[in-house]
Design a protein around this motif. Structure first.
Motif, PDB file in Angstrom:
ATOM      1  N   LEU A   1      46.178  29.407  46.216  1.00 55.83           N
ATOM      2  CA  LEU A   1      45.216  29.996  45.281  1.00 55.83           C
ATOM      3  C   LEU A   1      45.963  30.461  44.042  1.00 55.83           C
ATOM      4  O   LEU A   1      47.161  30.727  44.087  1.00 55.83           O
ATOM      5  CB  LEU A   1      44.503  31.184  45.938  1.00 55.83           C
ATOM      6  CG  LEU A   1      43.784  30.885  47.259  1.00 55.83           C
ATOM      7  CD1 LEU A   1      43.128  32.158  47.795  1.00 55.83           C
ATOM      8  CD2 LEU A   1      42.730  29.797  47.076  1.00 55.83           C
ATOM      9  N   LEU A   2      45.232  30.547  42.938  1.00 56.81           N
ATOM     10  CA  LEU A   2      45.834  31.067  41.710  1.00 56.81           C
ATOM     11  C   LEU A   2      45.580  32.564  41.638  1.00 56.81           C
ATOM     12  O   LEU A   2      44.456  33.026  41.868  1.00 56.81           O
ATOM     13  CB  LEU A   2      45.218  30.367  40.497  1.00 56.81           C
ATOM     14  CG  LEU A   2      45.573  28.888  40.356  1.00 56.81           C
ATOM     15  CD1 LEU A   2      44.814  28.277  39.191  1.00 56.81           C
ATOM     16  CD2 LEU A   2      47.065  28.723  40.140  1.00 56.81           C
ATOM     17  N   ASP A   3      46.580  33.314  41.308  1.00 55.49           N
ATOM     18  CA  ASP A   3      46.487  34.771  41.281  1.00 55.49           C
ATOM     19  C   ASP A   3      45.569  35.222  40.147  1.00 55.49           C
ATOM     20  O   ASP A   3      45.833  34.932  38.980  1.00 55.49           O
ATOM     21  CB  ASP A   3      47.903  35.339  41.081  1.00 55.49           C
ATOM     22  CG  ASP A   3      47.958  36.830  41.351  1.00 55.49           C
ATOM     23  OD1 ASP A   3      46.927  37.503  41.153  1.00 55.49           O
ATOM     24  OD2 ASP A   3      49.025  37.310  41.754  1.00 55.49           O
ATOM     25  N   PRO A   4      44.478  35.927  40.472  1.00 58.56           N
ATOM     26  CA  PRO A   4      43.556  36.368  39.421  1.00 58.56           C
ATOM     27  C   PRO A   4      43.983  37.661  38.726  1.00 58.56           C
ATOM     28  O   PRO A   4      43.303  38.133  37.831  1.00 58.56           O
ATOM     29  CB  PRO A   4      42.251  36.604  40.191  1.00 58.56           C
ATOM     30  CG  PRO A   4      42.708  37.061  41.537  1.00 58.56           C
ATOM     31  CD  PRO A   4      44.000  36.313  41.816  1.00 58.56           C
ATOM     32  N   THR A   5      45.107  38.242  39.149  1.00 55.96           N
ATOM     33  CA  THR A   5      45.489  39.555  38.647  1.00 55.96           C
ATOM     34  C   THR A   5      46.531  39.447  37.542  1.00 55.96           C
ATOM     35  O   THR A   5      46.947  38.364  37.165  1.00 55.96           O
ATOM     36  CB  THR A   5      46.078  40.428  39.777  1.00 55.96           C
ATOM     37  OG1 THR A   5      47.400  39.949  40.071  1.00 55.96           O
ATOM     38  CG2 THR A   5      45.236  40.367  41.040  1.00 55.96           C
ATOM     39  N   SER A   6      46.983  40.605  37.084  1.00 54.95           N
ATOM     40  CA  SER A   6      48.012  40.642  36.049  1.00 54.95           C
ATOM     41  C   SER A   6      49.410  40.420  36.628  1.00 54.95           C
ATOM     42  O   SER A   6      50.397  40.477  35.909  1.00 54.95           O
ATOM     43  CB  SER A   6      47.956  41.980  35.324  1.00 54.95           C
ATOM     44  OG  SER A   6      48.078  43.021  36.271  1.00 54.95           O
ATOM     45  N   GLU A   7      49.484  40.169  37.920  1.00 54.09           N
ATOM     46  CA  GLU A   7      50.728  39.770  38.597  1.00 54.09           C
ATOM     47  C   GLU A   7      51.819  40.835  38.507  1.00 54.09           C
ATOM     48  O   GLU A   7      52.990  40.534  38.340  1.00 54.09           O
ATOM     49  CB  GLU A   7      51.234  38.424  38.047  1.00 54.09           C
ATOM     50  CG  GLU A   7      50.178  37.332  38.167  1.00 54.09           C
ATOM     51  CD  GLU A   7      50.612  35.986  37.614  1.00 54.09           C
ATOM     52  OE1 GLU A   7      51.806  35.808  37.342  1.00 54.09           O
ATOM     53  OE2 GLU A   7      49.739  35.109  37.465  1.00 54.09           O
ATOM     54  N   GLN A   8      51.412  42.079  38.589  1.00 58.15           N
ATOM     55  CA  GLN A   8      52.407  43.145  38.514  1.00 58.15           C
ATOM     56  C   GLN A   8      52.773  43.697  39.890  1.00 58.15           C
ATOM     57  O   GLN A   8      53.564  44.620  40.000  1.00 58.15           O
ATOM     58  CB  GLN A   8      51.914  44.254  37.588  1.00 58.15           C
ATOM     59  CG  GLN A   8      51.844  43.722  36.163  1.00 58.15           C
ATOM     60  CD  GLN A   8      51.369  44.726  35.172  1.00 58.15           C
ATOM     61  OE1 GLN A   8      50.855  45.772  35.542  1.00 58.15           O
ATOM     62  NE2 GLN A   8      51.531  44.421  33.899  1.00 58.15           N
ATOM     63  N   ARG A   9      52.172  43.136  40.922  1.00 57.74           N
ATOM     64  CA  ARG A   9      52.548  43.537  42.276  1.00 57.74           C
ATOM     65  C   ARG A   9      53.066  42.315  43.011  1.00 57.74           C
ATOM     66  O   ARG A   9      52.621  41.205  42.736  1.00 57.74           O
ATOM     67  CB  ARG A   9      51.322  44.068  43.033  1.00 57.74           C
ATOM     68  CG  ARG A   9      50.844  45.396  42.504  1.00 57.74           C
ATOM     69  CD  ARG A   9      49.665  45.836  43.309  1.00 57.74           C
ATOM     70  NE  ARG A   9      49.136  47.089  42.775  1.00 57.74           N
ATOM     71  CZ  ARG A   9      48.235  47.814  43.403  1.00 57.74           C
ATOM     72  NH1 ARG A   9      47.770  47.420  44.568  1.00 57.74           N
ATOM     73  NH2 ARG A   9      47.785  48.919  42.879  1.00 57.74           N
ATOM     74  N   PRO A  10      53.971  42.498  43.979  1.00 61.30           N
ATOM     75  CA  PRO A  10      54.475  41.329  44.714  1.00 61.30           C
ATOM     76  C   PRO A  10      53.369  40.673  45.524  1.00 61.30           C
ATOM     77  O   PRO A  10      52.434  41.337  45.958  1.00 61.30           O
ATOM     78  CB  PRO A  10      55.556  41.931  45.625  1.00 61.30           C
ATOM     79  CG  PRO A  10      55.275  43.388  45.675  1.00 61.30           C
ATOM     80  CD  PRO A  10      54.579  43.755  44.419  1.00 61.30           C
ATOM     81  N   VAL A  11      53.499  39.342  45.707  1.00 60.22           N
ATOM     82  CA  VAL A  11      52.513  38.610  46.503  1.00 60.22           C
ATOM     83  C   VAL A  11      52.528  39.113  47.939  1.00 60.22           C
ATOM     84  O   VAL A  11      51.512  39.316  48.569  1.00 60.22           O
ATOM     85  CB  VAL A  11      52.824  37.099  46.481  1.00 60.22           C
ATOM     86  CG1 VAL A  11      51.943  36.372  47.479  1.00 60.22           C
ATOM     87  CG2 VAL A  11      52.592  36.537  45.089  1.00 60.22           C
TER      88      VAL A  11
ATOM     89  N   ARG B   1      52.487  41.589  50.608  1.00 57.82           N
ATOM     90  CA  ARG B   1      52.043  42.987  50.634  1.00 57.82           C
ATOM     91  C   ARG B   1      53.012  43.842  51.441  1.00 57.82           C
ATOM     92  O   ARG B   1      53.523  43.393  52.469  1.00 57.82           O
ATOM     93  CB  ARG B   1      50.635  43.075  51.216  1.00 57.82           C
ATOM     94  CG  ARG B   1      49.590  42.639  50.212  1.00 57.82           C
ATOM     95  CD  ARG B   1      48.292  42.316  50.894  1.00 57.82           C
ATOM     96  NE  ARG B   1      48.456  41.173  51.765  1.00 57.82           N
ATOM     97  CZ  ARG B   1      47.749  40.976  52.862  1.00 57.82           C
ATOM     98  NH1 ARG B   1      46.846  41.857  53.219  1.00 57.82           N
ATOM     99  NH2 ARG B   1      47.948  39.909  53.594  1.00 57.82           N
TER     100      ARG B   1
END
Lengths: 94, 476
Positions: free
Chosen positions: A7-17, A19
């Protein structure tokens, strides 16, 4: 389509994938500890000893038991443990 | 993949009548002294009588050679296509092949069929499989034992309802809805002030359930909420009820099938439902606006899942909201409001337009609190049946607005602190020398027409004090 589903990350990508796990408490002081017996043979013996060690130190302990180790805990039991306890110890093997 | 060897290449499919028509021509070329490679998109046994037929049912070769129609005849020189004939045209085939008297018993020309590699849904799949991705977002692998719908919930990407998992293929298809490039900057999204490009909006639009043709509306809505005067950060952070609401004007509403009629503010229309939701998902996922985080709404309102509708313009006696704001009637626009929920106005008795204005004013006066004045103007959604009352009496929208404003001048003695034994109200020092105060700031109500044919009701959609409504043109 073969291969991993991506999937493509919908967020601003400021947290690691990946968890992060909830961090372990520094101390058990003031926390409620759940002891979960999963109904494996002699798991109760192990948890009885754990309970006596914990209560000797003046800690609050709740005991729980799964109906069978072959299946996940019933949702009601999961919810009960999650609302009543801060940390959980379970006996996995016999 | 190896580069193509020099020589002639034909790309065909058996399902195409022109391809079956030129089968003897391909045999003729094959027999002549030149190398011919035929790529077949559907049946590896087609065409017969040709030595080198390569199975391209995976469509990789067709994709890499940019085949748009079949048959296509190409001549490769130095590993690159030097000449190309599309469909059957004797002169062009002879020029490309360098052979004469091809298919003399065939008609002079015959158009081809679409290549399987450009069929809807296929092109995006091939672009993901074989293309150089133009998308820059981080890839998130879903575990073997994970359900992909649950994976989206687990990662905190949803508003509480399921989302469409944003695969690269779906996002590429969504991006077909705009001419803008994926890396084109849309704006800085609060509360975390993160940059947002067209690709991120497309990902969230996929998740919300949008069709590609909705994307320009979503992009315009995102750009509108990011305008300074709209105050999206404050709207998110307030303890008040409001969230962003989108009103669409102009031809795009009809083109993408938006609902301006029965149940226009309710559920059931895909465009209405998903455009508003996509906007909220951008705020959540790109901006980081999470309830209980920077979103401090004490109660919120159900419109914060999605709130978007179109104005019913086609049979309106009045100019639209967008025209009032200076846009041409054939321009498509989004207008953004802070919306706190819908309050009904029920008047089934007033036939006279002046009486109906008094009725509306009495209901509007209670908005927020009956003793508040100079507040942020709500949206008044006037139903078709109520609009008819004004049309029959020959009232323009301007006259309607001015009459309403007149009735919304409230005597200050009813507004001041303590009046009616209610402490809430206007402090005395704000009303010096005034006999009345306007209910709404600058006396400017927002008036929109929407709803089904039957029902003598209209609606008030309350605002929030820290915002100015904004409008923006929708471009492709």
């Amino acid at each position: 389509m073969s291969g991993p589903r991506v999937l493509l990350d919908p967020t601003s990508e400021q947290r690691p994938v990946q968890r992060e796990r909830v961090s372990r408490p520094a101390s058990l002081e003031g926390l409620t500890i759940g002891l979960l017996d999963i109904s494996k043979n002699r798991g109760d013996v192990f948890l009885d000893r754990v309970e006596s060690h914990l209560t000797e130190r003046g800690l609050t302990v709740n005991r729980y038991r799964k109906p069978t180790f072959t299946r996940p805990a019933p949702v009601e039991l999961q919810q009960q443990i999650a609302t009543e306890c801060d940390v959980v110890v379970e006996g996995l093997a016999d | 993949m190896e580069p193509q060897p020099d020589g002639l290449i034909a790309v065909v499919k058996q399902d195409c009548p022109t391809c079956t028509l030129v089968e003897p021509v391909l045999q003729q070329i094959g027999k002549a002294e030149c190398s011919l490679t035929v790529y077949t998109q559907d049946s590896p046994a087609f065409p017969s009588g040709v030595t080198t037929v390569i199975d391209d049912t995976a469509l990789e070769h067709s994709f890499r050679m940019n085949i748009e129609a079949v048959p296509t005849l190409l001549r490769f020189e130095n590993g690159k296509p030097a000449a190309r004939a599309i469909g059957w045209h004797r002169g062009e085939w002879e020029a490309v092949s360098g052979l004469e008297n091809l298919g003399t018993d065939l008609p002079e020309t015959r158009p081809g069929c679409g290549s399987k590699s450009v069929e809807p849904g296929i092109a995006e799949r091939l672009a993901v499989q074989f293309g150089d991705s133009k998308l820059s977002s981080r890839r998130v692998e879903v575990g073997d034992l994970e359900d992909e719908m649950e994976a989206c919930f687990e990662r905190g990407w949803t508003d509480g309802l399921p989302v469409v998992p944003p695969t690269e293929e779906r996002v590429l298809r969504m991006l077909e809805g705009t001419r803008r490039k994926p890396d084109d900057l849309v704006g800085i999204v609060p509360p975390n002030n993160n940059t947002c490009n067209v690709e991120k909006v497309a990902i969230n639009a996929v998740m919300a359930g949008c069709r590609p043709e909705y994307l320009p509306v979503v992009l315009a809505a995102v750009e509108a909420v990011l305008m300074e005067e709209f105050g999206m950060h404050g709207l998110l952070a307030t303890t008040f009820f409001a969230g962003p609401m989108v009103v669409v004007n102009g031809p795009v509403a009809r083109q993408i099938g938006m609902n301006a009629r029965i149940n226009a503010l309710g559920q059931g229309n895909r465009a209405n439902a998903t455009i508003g939701r996509a906007l909220q998902l951008v705020i959540r996922n790109v901006g980081g606006g999470i309830p209980g985080g920077v979103d401090r709404a004490m109660l919120g309102n159900p419109g914060k899942y999605t709130f978007c509708f179109a104005e019913r313009e086609d049979d309106s006696p009045w100019e639209s909201l967008a025209v009032e704001r200076g846009f041409a009637s054939d321009t498509s626009t989004v207008s953004l409001f802070a919306a706190s929920g819908v309050t009904p106005i029920m008047d089934q008795a007033s036939r006279d337009p002046d009486a109906l204005c008094r009725s509306f004013a009495a209901c509007l006066r209670a908005n927020g609190h009956p003793k508040h004045a100079n507040t942020s103007p709500p949206v008044l959604v006037v139903s078709p049946e109520h609009t008819q009352r004004f049309k029959h009496a020959g009232w323009s929208k301007t006259r309607f607005r001015e009459t309403l404003n007149n009735y919304l001048e409230i005597p200050v003695e009813e507004l001041v602190t303590g009046a009616g034994d209610i402490p809430e109200g206007i402090s005395m020092d704000r009303v010096v020398d005034r006999k009345t105060m306007p209910k709404f700031r600058a006396g400017t109500l927002h008036i929109v027409r929407a709803g089904g044919d039957a029902g003598l009701f209209s609606a008030i959609i309350g605002s929030w004090g820290g915002t100015e409504s904004v409008s923006r043109e929708i471009t492709s």
